[in-house]
Write a protein that holds these residues in place. Sequence first.
Motif, PDB file in Angstrom:
ATOM      1  N   SER A   1      11.809   1.413   1.410  1.00  9.30           N
ATOM      2  CA  SER A   1      11.344   0.078   1.172  1.00  9.30           C
ATOM      3  C   SER A   1      12.114  -0.775   0.032  1.00  9.30           C
ATOM      4  O   SER A   1      12.847  -1.869   0.181  1.00  9.30           O
ATOM      5  CB  SER A   1      10.159   0.225   0.801  1.00  9.30           C
ATOM      6  OG  SER A   1       8.823  -1.868   0.397  1.00  9.30           O
TER       7      SER A   1
ATOM      8  N   GLU B   1       8.406   4.691   0.231  1.00 10.46           N
ATOM      9  CA  GLU B   1       8.737   4.059  -0.640  1.00 10.46           C
ATOM     10  C   GLU B   1      10.127   3.274  -1.166  1.00 10.46           C
ATOM     11  O   GLU B   1      10.967   2.683  -1.316  1.00 10.46           O
ATOM     12  CB  GLU B   1       8.321   4.980  -2.125  1.00 10.46           C
ATOM     13  CG  GLU B   1       6.424   4.858  -1.756  1.00 10.46           C
ATOM     14  CD  GLU B   1       6.059   6.316  -1.761  1.00 10.46           C
ATOM     15  OE1 GLU B   1       6.863   6.451  -0.749  1.00 10.46           O
ATOM     16  OE2 GLU B   1       5.590   6.487  -2.650  1.00 10.46           O
TER      17      GLU B   1
ATOM     18  N   CYS C   1      10.764  -7.428   8.725  1.00 11.28           N
ATOM     19  CA  CYS C   1       9.920  -7.907   8.645  1.00 11.28           C
ATOM     20  C   CYS C   1      10.409  -8.478   6.332  1.00 11.28           C
ATOM     21  O   CYS C   1      10.788  -9.802   6.470  1.00 11.28           O
ATOM     22  CB  CYS C   1       8.943  -7.401   7.391  1.00 11.28           C
ATOM     23  SG  CYS C   1       8.055  -6.340   9.583  1.00 11.28           S
TER      24      CYS C   1
ATOM     25  N   GLU D   1      -0.847   7.781   5.813  1.00 10.73           N
ATOM     26  CA  GLU D   1      -0.993   7.125   7.121  1.00 10.73           C
ATOM     27  C   GLU D   1      -1.631   8.904   7.443  1.00 10.73           C
ATOM     28  O   GLU D   1      -0.999   9.515   7.649  1.00 10.73           O
ATOM     29  CB  GLU D   1       0.049   7.003   8.142  1.00 10.73           C
ATOM     30  CG  GLU D   1      -0.610   6.278   8.981  1.00 10.73           C
ATOM     31  CD  GLU D   1       0.461   5.743   9.715  1.00 10.73           C
ATOM     32  OE1 GLU D   1       0.482   4.765  10.954  1.00 10.73           O
ATOM     33  OE2 GLU D   1       2.318   5.978   9.304  1.00 10.73           O
TER      34      GLU D   1
ATOM     35  N   PHE E   1       3.122   3.681   3.457  1.00  9.17           N
ATOM     36  CA  PHE E   1       2.422   4.340   3.305  1.00  9.17           C
ATOM     37  C   PHE E   1       3.163   5.022   2.109  1.00  9.17           C
ATOM     38  O   PHE E   1       4.025   5.877   2.521  1.00  9.17           O
ATOM     39  CB  PHE E   1       2.548   4.988   3.998  1.00  9.17           C
ATOM     40  CG  PHE E   1       0.880   4.467   5.302  1.00  9.17           C
ATOM     41  CD1 PHE E   1      -0.240   3.849   5.453  1.00  9.17           C
ATOM     42  CD2 PHE E   1       1.533   4.016   6.478  1.00  9.17           C
ATOM     43  CE1 PHE E   1      -1.184   3.135   5.911  1.00  9.17           C
ATOM     44  CE2 PHE E   1       0.802   2.651   7.459  1.00  9.17           C
ATOM     45  CZ  PHE E   1      -0.481   2.854   6.959  1.00  9.17           C
TER      46      PHE E   1
ATOM     47  N   VAL F   1       5.619  -6.297  -0.232  1.00  8.45           N
ATOM     48  CA  VAL F   1       5.240  -5.548   0.361  1.00  8.45           C
ATOM     49  C   VAL F   1       4.049  -5.401  -0.129  1.00  8.45           C
ATOM     50  O   VAL F   1       3.591  -5.274  -0.600  1.00  8.45           O
ATOM     51  CB  VAL F   1       5.757  -4.445  -0.538  1.00  8.45           C
ATOM     52  CG1 VAL F   1       6.125  -3.041  -0.340  1.00  8.45           C
ATOM     53  CG2 VAL F   1       7.680  -4.932  -0.323  1.00  8.45           C
ATOM     54  N   GLN F   2       3.610  -3.900   0.587  1.00 15.88           N
ATOM     55  CA  GLN F   2       2.401  -3.864   0.446  1.00 15.88           C
ATOM     56  C   GLN F   2       2.134  -1.990   0.649  1.00 15.88           C
ATOM     57  O   GLN F   2       2.733  -1.519   1.503  1.00 15.88           O
ATOM     58  CB  GLN F   2       0.552  -4.369   1.026  1.00 15.88           C
ATOM     59  CG  GLN F   2       0.686  -5.819   1.831  1.00 15.88           C
ATOM     60  CD  GLN F   2       0.479  -5.748   2.990  1.00 15.88           C
ATOM     61  OE1 GLN F   2      -0.581  -5.739   3.659  1.00 15.88           O
ATOM     62  NE2 GLN F   2       0.508  -7.229   3.252  1.00 15.88           N
ATOM     63  N   TYR F   3       0.912  -1.711  -0.246  1.00 14.08           N
ATOM     64  CA  TYR F   3       1.008  -0.300  -0.482  1.00 14.08           C
ATOM     65  C   TYR F   3      -0.244  -0.209   0.238  1.00 14.08           C
ATOM     66  O   TYR F   3      -1.256   0.083  -0.656  1.00 14.08           O
ATOM     67  CB  TYR F   3       1.327   0.386  -1.774  1.00 14.08           C
ATOM     68  CG  TYR F   3       3.155   0.294  -2.398  1.00 14.08           C
ATOM     69  CD1 TYR F   3       4.145   1.701  -2.445  1.00 14.08           C
ATOM     70  CD2 TYR F   3       3.009  -1.429  -2.664  1.00 14.08           C
ATOM     71  CE1 TYR F   3       5.132   0.474  -2.385  1.00 14.08           C
ATOM     72  CE2 TYR F   3       4.726  -1.297  -3.569  1.00 14.08           C
ATOM     73  CZ  TYR F   3       5.549  -1.060  -2.389  1.00 14.08           C
ATOM     74  OH  TYR F   3       6.761  -1.104  -3.006  1.00 14.08           O
ATOM     75  N   ARG F   4      -0.201   1.359   0.823  1.00 13.73           N
ATOM     76  CA  ARG F   4      -1.706   1.521   1.058  1.00 13.73           C
ATOM     77  C   ARG F   4      -1.122   3.506   1.137  1.00 13.73           C
ATOM     78  O   ARG F   4      -0.577   3.881   0.808  1.00 13.73           O
ATOM     79  CB  ARG F   4      -1.766   1.956   2.266  1.00 13.73           C
ATOM     80  CG  ARG F   4      -1.863   0.287   3.198  1.00 13.73           C
ATOM     81  CD  ARG F   4      -2.577  -0.167   3.674  1.00 13.73           C
ATOM     82  NE  ARG F   4      -3.536   0.698   4.327  1.00 13.73           N
ATOM     83  CZ  ARG F   4      -3.837   1.028   5.407  1.00 13.73           C
ATOM     84  NH1 ARG F   4      -3.450  -0.012   6.696  1.00 13.73           N
ATOM     85  NH2 ARG F   4      -5.231   1.485   6.482  1.00 13.73           N
TER      86      ARG F   4
ATOM     87  N   PRO G   1       5.456  -9.945   5.761  1.00 11.79           N
ATOM     88  CA  PRO G   1       4.571  -8.378   4.956  1.00 11.79           C
ATOM     89  C   PRO G   1       4.732  -7.474   5.598  1.00 11.79           C
ATOM     90  O   PRO G   1       4.614  -7.795   7.003  1.00 11.79           O
ATOM     91  CB  PRO G   1       3.117  -9.474   5.113  1.00 11.79           C
ATOM     92  CG  PRO G   1       3.199 -10.004   5.372  1.00 11.79           C
ATOM     93  CD  PRO G   1       4.110 -10.780   6.202  1.00 11.79           C
ATOM     94  N   TRP G   2       4.425  -6.342   4.521  1.00 15.12           N
ATOM     95  CA  TRP G   2       5.290  -4.714   5.487  1.00 15.12           C
ATOM     96  C   TRP G   2       4.065  -3.822   4.856  1.00 15.12           C
ATOM     97  O   TRP G   2       4.200  -4.054   3.538  1.00 15.12           O
ATOM     98  CB  TRP G   2       6.967  -4.617   5.468  1.00 15.12           C
ATOM     99  CG  TRP G   2       7.069  -4.193   4.460  1.00 15.12           C
ATOM    100  CD1 TRP G   2       7.436  -3.233   3.965  1.00 15.12           C
ATOM    101  CD2 TRP G   2       7.741  -4.931   4.060  1.00 15.12           C
ATOM    102  NE1 TRP G   2       8.547  -2.334   2.756  1.00 15.12           N
ATOM    103  CE2 TRP G   2       8.962  -4.544   3.097  1.00 15.12           C
ATOM    104  CE3 TRP G   2       8.479  -6.435   4.449  1.00 15.12           C
ATOM    105  CZ2 TRP G   2      10.173  -4.314   2.039  1.00 15.12           C
ATOM    106  CZ3 TRP G   2      10.117  -6.920   3.216  1.00 15.12           C
ATOM    107  CH2 TRP G   2      10.426  -6.483   2.447  1.00 15.12           C
ATOM    108  N   THR G   3       4.295  -2.721   5.161  1.00 15.84           N
ATOM    109  CA  THR G   3       2.703  -2.213   4.281  1.00 15.84           C
ATOM    110  C   THR G   3       3.910  -0.848   4.529  1.00 15.84           C
ATOM    111  O   THR G   3       4.543   0.097   5.379  1.00 15.84           O
ATOM    112  CB  THR G   3       2.275  -1.625   5.262  1.00 15.84           C
ATOM    113  OG1 THR G   3       0.777  -2.925   5.378  1.00 15.84           O
ATOM    114  CG2 THR G   3       0.824  -0.552   4.544  1.00 15.84           C
TER     115      THR G   3
END
Length: 315
Positions: A259, A256, A205, A279, A215, A273-276, A211-213
């Motif tokens: 990333s 994290e 990515c 998982e 967790f 980068v997106q953070y959630r 973009p990537w996620t």
Amino acid sequence: MSTNGRLRIMVTGGLGTVGSGLVSELQRRGCHVVSCDLVHQPDEVGFSLSSDIAEPRYARADVGEFRQIERVFEKLGPFDCVYHCAAEFGRWNGEDFYETLWRTNAVGTKNVIRLQERLDFRLIHFSSSEVYGDWSEVMMEDVMDNHEIKQMNDYAMTKWVNEMQIRNSIQQYGTESVVVRLFNTYGPGEYYSPYRSVNCRFLYCALCNLPWTVFRGHVRTSTYLADTVNTLANIVDHFKPGETYNIGGNAPHTIEELSEVVLKVTACDPALVQYRDQEILTTKTKKVDVSKAIRDLGHKDTYRLEDGMLRTADG
């Protein structure tokens, strides 16, 4: 069965990331290596027609089809040792393609075991760290013998089924097998798909400006491909029937942090980068003990994560 003192070795799944690296390393060490996988290749054997090369070292075969894998052994064997790498890989791949997962991993492994019982080769079976489920303490090889572990997804279940299949064969037929549980191996040559390892996905990515996620709250180790392959190749010279080995890294990192390493080695935009949150049905922390692999197989973790990811990006 050795040819002029050279070990004759079969690698199922020989075109995969680990399988192809293992084939190259075993060949470098002077072994006679044959591999099989799902697609046609220039150096493959012809079954119903003559081969175009003098000594084929590859066969197209689906391990889930007994007839196909059996004729590889009949045509290109016998073998002293078989590395059984062929498998459907990954938690989400197993959810979306569960029919193929169970046929390849469970039926396919049973097919290989049936041939082992008949032909008496040594087997090195590739399991996964996923068999430990959400075990929160250090993942030592005997955890599975002393505690009831609930695997968290179909992929993990198939890998534990494989280990039980092998144990049953050892007890019933006296077969000689070693199980290896791999922990997050990465490196050059791993093709991208959305079902691949987190290292591969993040790096792809970043290089493609996608973009990537991330967790939060998950901890892993990462093992560079060359280190994993070297340890695996050592097994044939240090084979201990019935043993199980964890093969992984010795430097835990959060997802994290992984990333952040990807951002550093690719110099891409951090806004990708997106953070959630954590998982679902995924192990939170994998704390691995690799002392047995170090003691018996000379396992080494020689590449820092940043160095390995940089080499992977360049490869």
